[in-house]
Design an enzyme around this catalytic site. Structure first.
Site, mmCIF file in Angstrom:
data_model
loop_
_atom_site.group_PDB
_atom_site.id
_atom_site.type_symbol
_atom_site.label_atom_id
_atom_site.label_comp_id
_atom_site.label_asym_id
_atom_site.label_seq_id
_atom_site.Cartn_x
_atom_site.Cartn_y
_atom_site.Cartn_z
ATOM 1 N N TYR A 108 1.834 1.872 4.433
ATOM 2 C CA TYR A 108 0.406 2.163 4.591
ATOM 3 C C TYR A 108 -0.230 1.095 5.470
ATOM 4 O O TYR A 108 0.086 -0.096 5.333
ATOM 5 C CB TYR A 108 -0.270 2.170 3.213
ATOM 6 C CG TYR A 108 -1.779 2.307 3.284
ATOM 7 C CD1 TYR A 108 -2.383 3.564 3.258
ATOM 8 C CD2 TYR A 108 -2.597 1.182 3.380
ATOM 9 C CE1 TYR A 108 -3.756 3.698 3.340
ATOM 10 C CE2 TYR A 108 -3.977 1.313 3.462
ATOM 11 C CZ TYR A 108 -4.550 2.566 3.437
ATOM 12 O OH TYR A 108 -5.915 2.697 3.526
ATOM 13 N N GLU A 196 -6.773 4.822 9.574
ATOM 14 C CA GLU A 196 -5.852 4.817 8.439
ATOM 15 C C GLU A 196 -4.565 5.554 8.811
ATOM 16 O O GLU A 196 -4.609 6.710 9.233
ATOM 17 C CB GLU A 196 -6.500 5.483 7.230
ATOM 18 C CG GLU A 196 -5.684 5.329 5.962
ATOM 19 C CD GLU A 196 -6.370 5.983 4.762
ATOM 20 O OE1 GLU A 196 -6.662 7.195 4.825
ATOM 21 O OE2 GLU A 196 -6.598 5.277 3.765
#
Ligand code: GDP
Ligand code: MN
Length: 385
Positions: A108, A196
């Site tokens: 991530y 993101e």
């Protein structure tokens, strides 16, 4: 402003962030042609402004062109429901078809503004691919954070520390460092409010790739990014928000039934508080701004009356540079132009208030009048039932 994954991936590529090869398609036949060109296994991904598509059935792996066509047929036109969509889902109008990646690890990576520290923060985690909110709540130590210097930006040692923390080694480490630096360049250059990548993957053959991409842009900076504005997809936005932005109104729809029309953001916040205190719920935030323009008030009425959940309208105006008489004229014109089918409570104060009062009185409209804000809110909540 949000954009689709396929648009985000194009920007990523422009800034040297590796993404799988792919193209976007609006028909099953086009999806088949892309899969044929790519060869081998592909992923067909629904393009909507919401995450969690995988769980909602919006992402399908296909072995070949036939499979890609079938997957696109299933996904295109569906109402995709995920935890991030409205309950009825979002209609899928396009898919992104890309070469499937063999995933060794899902990581991530994100960048956003940390308002408390007043600078940008880069976050990374080895727990990619899943709900990052859950990771943050249960195992916050699994999220690495680097706060960048406001003037110097992301330092090389910070990018290296993040790549190291992600467990990248050797060639993947180098790729990871370069990817983080390039992504941060994009984040700054395009005035993003959020970048993101979830998941950022390490493939079986050791490459580091952005497999998903979410970019949000700061609306206040869009004036200097016409290329970004061109990516806007109004299908994905609330129709009333789109209308309001056309009229330059500062409008946000909320869940209640008392509509507010206010000049000034601070006053709008106070008005919403007053409605809450009176036991009601605001149907929106609406700041018409400091304008001496009758049509702005009429347009605001159009937005408010188009919302079926609105049961009463509270107009709360404090005339500073804005003149109360102009706004009163707007209220009168709006009633001439359209059927305002709900009770309207008006509270006026400030510049030219006497003239404004006279305009309303002469028009003889069925308005509910109030002097104080508390009183106005109570009357509006009562009128909404
Ligand atoms: P989201 O559900 O909207 O966040 O969509 P993502 O693009 O993040 O995809 C969801 C999940 O699908 C990923 O976490 C992967 O596990 C899986 N996925 C996506 N692309 C590929 C791929 O190329 N190969 C494999 N094996 N899985 C993929
Ligand atoms: Mn994702």
């Amino acid at each position: 402003m949000k954009v689709h994954e396929y648009q985000a991936k194009r920007l990523l590529r422009e800034f040297g962030v590796p993404v799988p090869d792919g193209e976007h398609a609006e028909s099953p036949a086009a999806a088949r042609a892309i899969a044929q060109r790519l060869g081998g296994r592909v992923v067909v991904k629904a393009q909507v402004h919401a995450g969690g598509r995988g769980k909602g059935g919006g992402i399908k792996l296909a072995d070949d062109a036939d499979g890609a066509e079938a997957a696109a047929r299933q996904i295109l036109g569906m109402m995709l429901k995920t935890p991030q969509t409205p309950p009825e889902g979002i209609k899928v109008r396009a898919v992104w078809v890309e070469r499937a990646s063999e995933i060794a690890r899902e990581l991530y990576l994100s960048m956003t503004l940390d308002r408390v520290r007043a600078t940008h923060v880069v976050m990374a985690s080895e727990a990619g691919g899943m709900e990052i909110e859950e990771v943050a709540a249960r195992t916050p130590e699994k999220i690495l954070r680097e706060w960048t210097h406001p003037a110097l930006g992301l330092a090389d040692f910070q990018a290296r520390r993040l790549a190291f923390g992600l467990g990248l080694g050797g060639e993947a480490f180098k790729q990871g460092v370069a990817l983080i630096r390039n992504l941060f360049r994009l984040y700054l250059a395009k005035d993003c409010s959020l970048v993101e990548i979830n998941p950022l993957v390490v493939t079986a053959d050791g490459r580091v790739l952005a497999l998903d991409a979410k970019l949000n842009f700061d609306d206040n900076a869009l004036f200097r990014h016409p290329d970004v504005v061109a990516l806007r997809d109004v299908h994905e936005e609330d129709p009333l928000d789109v209308e309001a932005s056309k009229y330059n109104l500062n409008y946000i729809k909320l869940d209640g039934n008392v509509a507010c029309m206010v000049n000034g953001a601070g006053l709008a916040m106070a008005t919403m508080d007053a409605i809450k205190q009176a036991g009601g719920d605001p149907a929106n935030f609406l700041d018409i701004g400091t304008v001496n323009d009758v049509s702005r008030v009429v347009n605001a009425f159009k937005i408010l009356t188009a919302d079926p959940s609105v049961k009463a309208i509270l107009i709360n105006i404090f005339g500073g540079m804005a003149r109360v008489d102009v706004i009163a004229q707007g209220v009168v014109d709006a009633h001439k132009e359209m059927k305002v089918g709900v009770p309207v409570v008006v509270r006026l104060a400030g510049t030219n208030v006497a003239q404004g009062e006279r305009i309303l009185e002469d028009a003889g409209l069925p308005l509910i009048r109030a002097i104080g804000l508390g009183e106005a809110a109570q009357k509006a909540v009562a009128a909404a039932g």
